[in-house]
Design a protein around this motif. Structure first.
Motif, PDB file in Angstrom:
ATOM      1  N   ALA A  60       1.005  -1.303  -0.165  1.00 53.03           N
ATOM      2  CA  ALA A  60       0.009  -0.119   0.032  1.00 53.03           C
ATOM      3  C   ALA A  60       0.827   1.225   0.085  1.00 53.03           C
ATOM      4  O   ALA A  60       0.433   2.423  -0.910  1.00 53.03           O
ATOM      5  CB  ALA A  60      -1.023   0.091   1.028  1.00 53.03           C
ATOM      6  N   GLU A  61       1.874   1.252   0.681  1.00 47.92           N
ATOM      7  CA  GLU A  61       2.950   2.690   0.785  1.00 47.92           C
ATOM      8  C   GLU A  61       3.495   2.606  -0.480  1.00 47.92           C
ATOM      9  O   GLU A  61       3.789   3.632  -0.812  1.00 47.92           O
ATOM     10  CB  GLU A  61       3.939   2.183   1.906  1.00 47.92           C
ATOM     11  N   ALA A  62       3.866   1.400  -1.152  1.00 48.34           N
ATOM     12  CA  ALA A  62       4.637   1.426  -2.378  1.00 48.34           C
ATOM     13  C   ALA A  62       3.721   2.192  -3.549  1.00 48.34           C
ATOM     14  O   ALA A  62       4.167   3.036  -4.265  1.00 48.34           O
ATOM     15  CB  ALA A  62       5.136   0.186  -2.823  1.00 48.34           C
ATOM     16  N   LEU A  63       2.386   1.664  -3.374  1.00 49.38           N
ATOM     17  CA  LEU A  63       1.657   2.473  -4.448  1.00 49.38           C
ATOM     18  C   LEU A  63       1.177   3.993  -3.980  1.00 49.38           C
ATOM     19  O   LEU A  63       1.454   4.712  -4.926  1.00 49.38           O
ATOM     20  CB  LEU A  63       0.167   1.636  -4.062  1.00 49.38           C
ATOM     21  N   ARG A  64       1.275   4.152  -2.699  1.00 49.21           N
ATOM     22  CA  ARG A  64       1.307   5.873  -2.250  1.00 49.21           C
ATOM     23  C   ARG A  64       2.377   6.583  -2.729  1.00 49.21           C
ATOM     24  O   ARG A  64       2.303   7.530  -3.348  1.00 49.21           O
ATOM     25  CB  ARG A  64       1.017   5.877  -0.720  1.00 49.21           C
ATOM     26  N   ILE A  65       3.379   5.958  -2.754  1.00 51.38           N
ATOM     27  CA  ILE A  65       4.747   6.551  -2.945  1.00 51.38           C
ATOM     28  C   ILE A  65       4.733   6.787  -4.439  1.00 51.38           C
ATOM     29  O   ILE A  65       5.278   7.750  -5.146  1.00 51.38           O
ATOM     30  CB  ILE A  65       5.923   6.014  -2.517  1.00 51.38           C
ATOM     31  N   ALA A  66       4.369   5.867  -5.263  1.00 46.67           N
ATOM     32  CA  ALA A  66       4.185   5.669  -6.568  1.00 46.67           C
ATOM     33  C   ALA A  66       3.464   6.837  -7.363  1.00 46.67           C
ATOM     34  O   ALA A  66       3.366   7.256  -8.444  1.00 46.67           O
ATOM     35  CB  ALA A  66       4.099   4.491  -7.330  1.00 46.67           C
ATOM     36  N   GLY A  67       2.632   7.284  -6.502  1.00 50.39           N
ATOM     37  CA  GLY A  67       1.310   8.486  -6.932  1.00 50.39           C
ATOM     38  C   GLY A  67       0.111   7.861  -7.074  1.00 50.39           C
ATOM     39  O   GLY A  67      -0.820   8.535  -7.514  1.00 50.39           O
ATOM     40  N   ALA A  68      -0.165   6.469  -6.730  1.00 46.67           N
ATOM     41  CA  ALA A  68      -1.682   5.898  -6.846  1.00 46.67           C
ATOM     42  C   ALA A  68      -2.493   6.570  -5.844  1.00 46.67           C
ATOM     43  O   ALA A  68      -2.333   7.149  -4.870  1.00 46.67           O
ATOM     44  CB  ALA A  68      -1.388   4.691  -6.624  1.00 46.67           C
ATOM     45  N   ARG A  69      -3.753   6.837  -6.263  1.00 45.02           N
ATOM     46  CA  ARG A  69      -4.637   7.604  -5.594  1.00 45.02           C
ATOM     47  C   ARG A  69      -5.838   6.552  -5.121  1.00 45.02           C
ATOM     48  O   ARG A  69      -6.571   6.938  -4.434  1.00 45.02           O
ATOM     49  CB  ARG A  69      -5.371   8.884  -6.115  1.00 45.02           C
ATOM     50  N   LYS A  70      -6.042   5.577  -5.868  1.00 48.06           N
ATOM     51  CA  LYS A  70      -6.983   4.437  -5.622  1.00 48.06           C
ATOM     52  C   LYS A  70      -6.276   2.965  -5.509  1.00 48.06           C
ATOM     53  O   LYS A  70      -5.566   2.721  -6.663  1.00 48.06           O
ATOM     54  CB  LYS A  70      -8.167   4.465  -6.610  1.00 48.06           C
ATOM     55  N   GLY A  71      -6.416   2.471  -4.569  1.00 42.14           N
ATOM     56  CA  GLY A  71      -5.791   0.983  -4.557  1.00 42.14           C
ATOM     57  C   GLY A  71      -6.497   0.324  -3.163  1.00 42.14           C
ATOM     58  O   GLY A  71      -6.617   0.849  -2.158  1.00 42.14           O
ATOM     59  N   LEU A  72      -6.512  -1.134  -3.391  1.00 49.27           N
ATOM     60  CA  LEU A  72      -6.885  -1.881  -2.258  1.00 49.27           C
ATOM     61  C   LEU A  72      -6.032  -3.031  -2.351  1.00 49.27           C
ATOM     62  O   LEU A  72      -5.894  -3.858  -3.323  1.00 49.27           O
ATOM     63  CB  LEU A  72      -8.244  -2.410  -2.437  1.00 49.27           C
ATOM     64  N   VAL A  73      -5.214  -3.249  -1.253  1.00 57.00           N
ATOM     65  CA  VAL A  73      -4.390  -4.498  -1.256  1.00 57.00           C
ATOM     66  C   VAL A  73      -4.910  -5.463  -0.036  1.00 57.00           C
ATOM     67  O   VAL A  73      -5.469  -4.822   0.934  1.00 57.00           O
ATOM     68  CB  VAL A  73      -2.699  -3.915  -0.615  1.00 57.00           C
ATOM     69  N   VAL A  74      -4.880  -6.437  -0.364  1.00 59.81           N
ATOM     70  CA  VAL A  74      -5.621  -7.588   0.523  1.00 59.81           C
ATOM     71  C   VAL A  74      -4.737  -8.764   0.714  1.00 59.81           C
ATOM     72  O   VAL A  74      -3.893  -9.032  -0.078  1.00 59.81           O
ATOM     73  CB  VAL A  74      -7.141  -8.045  -0.022  1.00 59.81           C
ATOM     74  N   CYS A  75      -5.012  -9.461   1.963  1.00 57.34           N
ATOM     75  CA  CYS A  75      -4.403 -10.836   2.228  1.00 57.34           C
ATOM     76  C   CYS A  75      -5.345 -11.467   3.260  1.00 57.34           C
ATOM     77  O   CYS A  75      -5.386 -11.102   4.114  1.00 57.34           O
ATOM     78  CB  CYS A  75      -2.955 -10.532   3.063  1.00 57.34           C
ATOM     79  N   GLY A  76      -5.660 -12.630   2.773  1.00 59.53           N
ATOM     80  CA  GLY A  76      -6.600 -13.468   3.664  1.00 59.53           C
ATOM     81  C   GLY A  76      -5.763 -14.006   4.721  1.00 59.53           C
ATOM     82  O   GLY A  76      -4.641 -14.314   4.728  1.00 59.53           O
ATOM     83  N   LYS A  77      -6.468 -14.060   5.878  1.00 60.63           N
ATOM     84  CA  LYS A  77      -5.628 -14.198   7.071  1.00 60.63           C
ATOM     85  C   LYS A  77      -4.852 -15.902   7.021  1.00 60.63           C
ATOM     86  O   LYS A  77      -3.930 -16.108   7.784  1.00 60.63           O
ATOM     87  CB  LYS A  77      -6.564 -14.450   8.088  1.00 60.63           C
ATOM     88  N   GLU A  78      -5.434 -16.577   6.042  1.00 58.38           N
ATOM     89  CA  GLU A  78      -4.633 -17.777   5.747  1.00 58.38           C
ATOM     90  C   GLU A  78      -3.305 -17.521   4.984  1.00 58.38           C
ATOM     91  O   GLU A  78      -2.584 -18.548   4.668  1.00 58.38           O
ATOM     92  CB  GLU A  78      -5.436 -18.755   4.978  1.00 58.38           C
ATOM     93  N   GLN A  79      -2.786 -16.310   4.714  1.00 55.37           N
ATOM     94  CA  GLN A  79      -1.726 -15.985   3.925  1.00 55.37           C
ATOM     95  C   GLN A  79      -2.399 -16.251   2.699  1.00 55.37           C
ATOM     96  O   GLN A  79      -1.315 -16.981   1.787  1.00 55.37           O
ATOM     97  CB  GLN A  79      -0.212 -16.613   4.477  1.00 55.37           C
ATOM     98  N   LEU A  80      -3.304 -15.661   2.277  1.00 60.53           N
ATOM     99  CA  LEU A  80      -3.692 -15.788   0.806  1.00 60.53           C
ATOM    100  C   LEU A  80      -3.704 -14.728  -0.018  1.00 60.53           C
ATOM    101  O   LEU A  80      -4.267 -13.526   0.433  1.00 60.53           O
ATOM    102  CB  LEU A  80      -5.163 -16.453   1.009  1.00 60.53           C
TER     103      LEU A  80
END
Length: 407
Positions: free
Chosen positions: A240-260
């Motif tokens: 998420a921080e990498a996207l923000r640093i790169a200038g992205a304004r819309k993004g969703l990063v996800v990770c299932g609790k099972e490491q999915l």
């Protein structure tokens, strides 16, 4: 006399000596690392120093830093095959369909892979469903850690497999002239990656390139919104921080609790969403999603992990797109959850009216869940793409146009 065909390598020993064992103490910068990685794309780094660089980044953990990923992905995009965006834009403009907070731009949904769960090709399937409402620029490749990668799946679809290798900077406008969907096959758009392919195979661990792929869509700044799945929860905020640093304004990063590296259909999913504030600043918000937030039941991962060959997964995809699966089928609901999250991330679910097409009752679900998202509205829209036949229509148009492109 030197062999004229031998590449001329740049010596990065000074950087390598500073990278180990403590890059921070030696004031190594993300830009220095990105510049060194860029030499790989132009075949200006020797195999030995390439291996040393990837190894040092891995064992210092610097290949999992947001600033390094942001700079390195920018370098990778810079060396990607060049797209004529001026001519491309005139074609894409005709297909734009702004709705809610979605401005009609290109979107991508992709995962890092490597979660070892062998689930069905969820993000690829979700990208096809979402193309009913969004413009898709799906970046992907063949399988690396599973039996069936995104490209493997689409090139095995029936009755007409997609010819992904024919989509290139010269033909991509023709693809968007025919449909809302395009697949950017990594070997075509990132030709420099061939210079490191054999080294990656011989190393005994995943390198920075396994993480850069999802951040290196060749469309670059043209991407309006993206959803990224990570296979380790400690990478969520990093991406998420990498996207923000790169200038992205819309993004969703996800990770299932099972490491999915998807939104899990079995239980909780950790989410990191970019949120643009009134003054224009972009922050990262963290929250957790459950299948119930989408109005759907939970399904154990073993029910959505066929672990099958590409042609077998392609048949599941065909049946799903042609609305042949039961409405509560575990794989279908897994796909609906992820498509819904993608649609929410793009902003289309913020619309207070709905006229998607035939079969849409227009009854917007305004209920909000974790993170303020209209997750159930996302499911309503995602299910419509299947039941209306629109997802199959988009897929068929895509397959047809790729087969018409010059080989």
């Amino acid at each position: 006399m030197a062999d004229q065909d031998q590449p001329s390598f740049v010596d990065i020993r000074p950087l390598l000596q500073r990278l180990w064992p403590d890059p921070a103490k030696e004031n190594v910068t993300a830009k220095e690392i990105a510049d060194a990685l860029a030499l790989i794309f132009t075949n200006q780094l020797s195999p030995v120093q390439t291996t040393s660089l990837l190894t040092a980044l891995h064992f210092t953990g610097w290949d999992r830093r947001a600033d390094v990923l942001a700079e390195a992905s920018a370098a990778m995009r810079h060396h990607a095959a060049k797209i004529d965006f001026a001519g491309f834009e005139s074609v894409v403009a005709k297909r734009r369909r702004p709705e809610g907070n979605y401005n009609g731009g290109l979107c991508d949904i992709v995962g890092t892979g490597g979660d070892s769960h062998n689930t069905f090709n969820i993000s690829t399937t979700s990208s096809i469903l979402a193309s009913s409402l969004l413009l898709l620029a799906k970046h992907g490749n063949r399988a690396s850690t599973s039996k069936s990668g995104s490209a493997d799946l689409l090139m095995n679809m029936q009755p007409k497999p997609a010819q992904l290798g024919r989509i290139n900077p010269q033909t991509i406008s023709a693809v968007y002239a025919a449909c809302n969907y395009a697949f950017l096959f990594a070997p075509v758009f990132h030709p420099g990656m061939k210079n490191v392919a054999s080294i990656r195979k011989e190393l005994g661990w995943r390198t920075i390139f396994n993480l850069l792929g999802p951040l290196s869509n060749p469309m670059g700044d043209v991407i309006e919104a993206r959803m990224l799945g990570v296979a380790r929860d400690d990478l969520g905020r990093v991406f998420a921080e990498a996207l923000r640093i790169a200038g992205a304004r819309k993004g969703l990063v996800v990770c299932g609790k099972e490491q999915l590296d998807e939104v899990s259909c079995a239980g909780p999913t950790l989410c990191w969403q970019l949120a643009e504030r009134a003054g224009g600043a972009v922050d990262v918000e963290h929250f957790t999603l459950e299948p119930a937030d989408f109005g759907l039941s939970a399904h154990p991962l073993h029910t959505v992990s066929p672990g099958r060959e590409p042609h077998e997964n392609a048949e599941i995809l065909r049946r799903l797109l042609q609305n042949e699966l039961p409405p509560d089928d575990p794989i279908l609901e897994f796909v609906l959850i992820n498509t819904a999250a993608f649609l929410v991330a793009a902003g289309v679910c913020e619309a207070d009216s709905s006229s998607m097409g035939p079969g849409d009752d227009g009854q917007v679900v305004r209920e909000r869940g974790p993170g303020g998202g209209r997750w159930k509205e996302g499911v309503r829209r995602a299910r419509w793409t299947v039941e209306s036949g629109e997802a199959w229509k988009q897929w068929s148009a895509f397959a047809e146009v790729t087969n018409s492109l010059p080989a």
